[in-house]
Each structure stands twice: as structure tokens, then as C-alpha cells.
Design a protein around this motif. Structure first.
Motif, mmCIF file in Angstrom:
data_model
loop_
_atom_site.group_PDB
_atom_site.id
_atom_site.type_symbol
_atom_site.label_atom_id
_atom_site.label_comp_id
_atom_site.label_asym_id
_atom_site.label_seq_id
_atom_site.Cartn_x
_atom_site.Cartn_y
_atom_site.Cartn_z
ATOM 1 N N LEU A 105 0.832 -1.206 0.000
ATOM 2 C CA LEU A 105 0.000 0.000 0.000
ATOM 3 C C LEU A 105 0.868 1.258 0.000
ATOM 4 O O LEU A 105 0.580 2.219 -0.712
ATOM 5 C CB LEU A 105 -0.932 -0.001 1.209
ATOM 6 N N ALA A 106 1.934 1.236 0.799
ATOM 7 C CA ALA A 106 2.831 2.393 0.855
ATOM 8 C C ALA A 106 3.532 2.617 -0.484
ATOM 9 O O ALA A 106 3.895 3.740 -0.822
ATOM 10 C CB ALA A 106 3.866 2.207 1.963
ATOM 11 N N ALA A 107 3.698 1.529 -1.261
ATOM 12 C CA ALA A 107 4.345 1.646 -2.576
ATOM 13 C C ALA A 107 3.371 2.089 -3.655
ATOM 14 O O ALA A 107 3.755 2.245 -4.813
ATOM 15 C CB ALA A 107 4.971 0.310 -2.965
ATOM 16 N N GLY A 108 2.086 2.271 -3.272
ATOM 17 C CA GLY A 108 1.106 2.764 -4.231
ATOM 18 C C GLY A 108 0.270 1.687 -4.901
ATOM 19 O O GLY A 108 -0.442 1.964 -5.862
ATOM 20 N N VAL A 109 0.362 0.440 -4.418
ATOM 21 C CA VAL A 109 -0.456 -0.639 -4.986
ATOM 22 C C VAL A 109 -1.919 -0.384 -4.624
ATOM 23 O O VAL A 109 -2.226 0.016 -3.500
ATOM 24 C CB VAL A 109 0.001 -2.021 -4.448
ATOM 25 N N GLU A 110 -2.827 -0.618 -5.573
ATOM 26 C CA GLU A 110 -4.244 -0.356 -5.340
ATOM 27 C C GLU A 110 -4.800 -1.284 -4.264
ATOM 28 O O GLU A 110 -4.382 -2.436 -4.129
ATOM 29 C CB GLU A 110 -5.038 -0.552 -6.636
ATOM 30 N N LEU A 111 -5.776 -0.778 -3.517
ATOM 31 C CA LEU A 111 -6.377 -1.524 -2.414
ATOM 32 C C LEU A 111 -6.987 -2.843 -2.898
ATOM 33 O O LEU A 111 -6.885 -3.866 -2.227
ATOM 34 C CB LEU A 111 -7.450 -0.663 -1.729
#
Length: 199
Positions: A105-111
Motif C-alpha cells: 500500500l505504501a508503494a502505491g499498490v491499489e487496495l
């Protein structure tokens, strides 16, 4: 591919179906992890050669030197020992799952992708579990969106052409209208909110 789980029952290890239907899933692995797994597999083959005929190739990643799968409790004990040996903060083996989701999540991966990765049946469960990370992710998404808008602000929609600036005559007309009607919008009357209705 996650298709089963190992459980200890009456002193014996048993392969069982995953906990829920959504637990059976395919997980994408990065090249670094695949490389580490291949190196681990090479070590298992060395153990197999050393054990000779007494080795049973169970196909599991975590095994005894004879090839039999490790019990979940034994794996947890080994993990705790490694944590203590290297002076790391006390965490459970299961916490690595939470750590992986938090980092994703911190790396920007979608929920939604993280939900599938974890095997959660509902995206609400994923969102509730990782609420501390989501504001940071949402803030970064807002900044990326704003940067995209600012980058495209001078481009004609649907093209790559740069929008022409307003001519001097249009600018003077707008400033004249604003001066004549202080506080009034310089937009066309048809585009103004709350304009007087024609009778």
C-alpha cells in the motif's frame, strides 16, 4: 498458487483446503523472491543428495533435512529464534503478511490488488485493517492527480496541442466587465449559477 494449507492434527500433519473460498488464489512473485526460492531449492537438492534413499521429496518449501514438511508450530519457533538471534523487534511469523500488505500500500499498490493478494473476501476488511496506511496512500494519489492536471492544463482536451492564450482584446473585455459589476462573475450569463430566470 495457494491451494491447500498444512494443519497439525493429533500429532500428524494433514493437508487441508484453504480457510475460505477466497483463500485459494494465485499470487504474483517478484524476481527477487523467485531468485531466493530457486536458491533455497538448490539447497534442498543438496540435502536430498546427502540424505540418499531416506529423503522424501514432499515438494514443500519449508522441510526437515529428510524432506518432510515442517509443522506450522515448528516453523514459528524457528522464526522466533532467528528474530532473537539477529536482535530484531519481536514479531510473529504471521506479521510478515501484514508487513507485506503495508509495504504494498505504501508503494502505491491499489487496495483491490492488496485485497486479492491477502485473500480477503471483502475490500472493507482490507480497508479496515490498513486504515493507518490508507491516508498516506490517498494523499499521494491526490498529489499525483493534481500533478497530472497541472501538467495537462495547457493542453486541448483529447489532443496534444497546446491551448492558445486569450488574446489581449478578450482579457481587456473580461477586466472591463469585472470593473463594471464589482463582485459579479465574468463568465457568460448562461454559465452563471443562480442567474435571474427570463420571464
Amino acid at each position: 498458487m495457494i491451494s491447500q494449507q498444512i494443519q497439525q492434527h493429533r500429532g500428524h500433519l494433514t493437508a487441508c483446503p484453504p480457510k475460505t473460498a477466497s483463500s485459494a488464489r494465485v499470487i504474483a512473485l517478484d524476481r527477487t523472491t523467485v531468485s531466493a526460492l530457486r536458491a533455497h531449492r538448490r539447497l534442498q537438492r543438496i540435502e536430498q543428495e546427502q540424505a540418499g534413499g531416506g529423503y522424501r521429496d514432499s515438494g514443500y518449501v519449508f522441510t526437515h533435512t529428510n524432506g518432510d514438511p515442517l509443522a506450522p508450530d515448528r516453523l514459528s519457533c524457528t522464526f522466533r529464534a532467528l528474530i532473537a538471534e539477529h536482535g530484531l523487534p519481536p514479531i510473529r511469523l504471521h506479521d510478515l503478511r501484514h508487513g507485506a500488505a503495508t509495504l504494498a500500500l505504501a508503494a502505491g499498490v491499489e487496495l483491490k490488488v492488496v485485497q486479492d493478494m491477502l485473500g480477503h473476501s471483502s475490500i472493507v476488511l482490507t480497508a479496515d485493517t490498513y486504515t493507518s496506511v490508507l491516508p498516506e496512500v490517498a494523499h499521494r494519489a491526490a498529489e499525483k492527480t493534481a500533478a497530472h492536471v497541472m501538467k495537462a492544463r495547457g493542453v486541448v482536451p483529447g489532443t496534444s496541442r497546446i491551448r492558445r492564450r486569450a488574446s489581449g482584446r478578450k482579457k481587456r473585455r473580461r477586466s472591463k466587465m469585472a470593473a463594471l459589476r464589482p463582485g459579479a462573475s465574468s463568465a457568460h450569463p448562461a454559465r452563471q449559477i443562480g442567474r435571474p430566470q427570463r420571464r
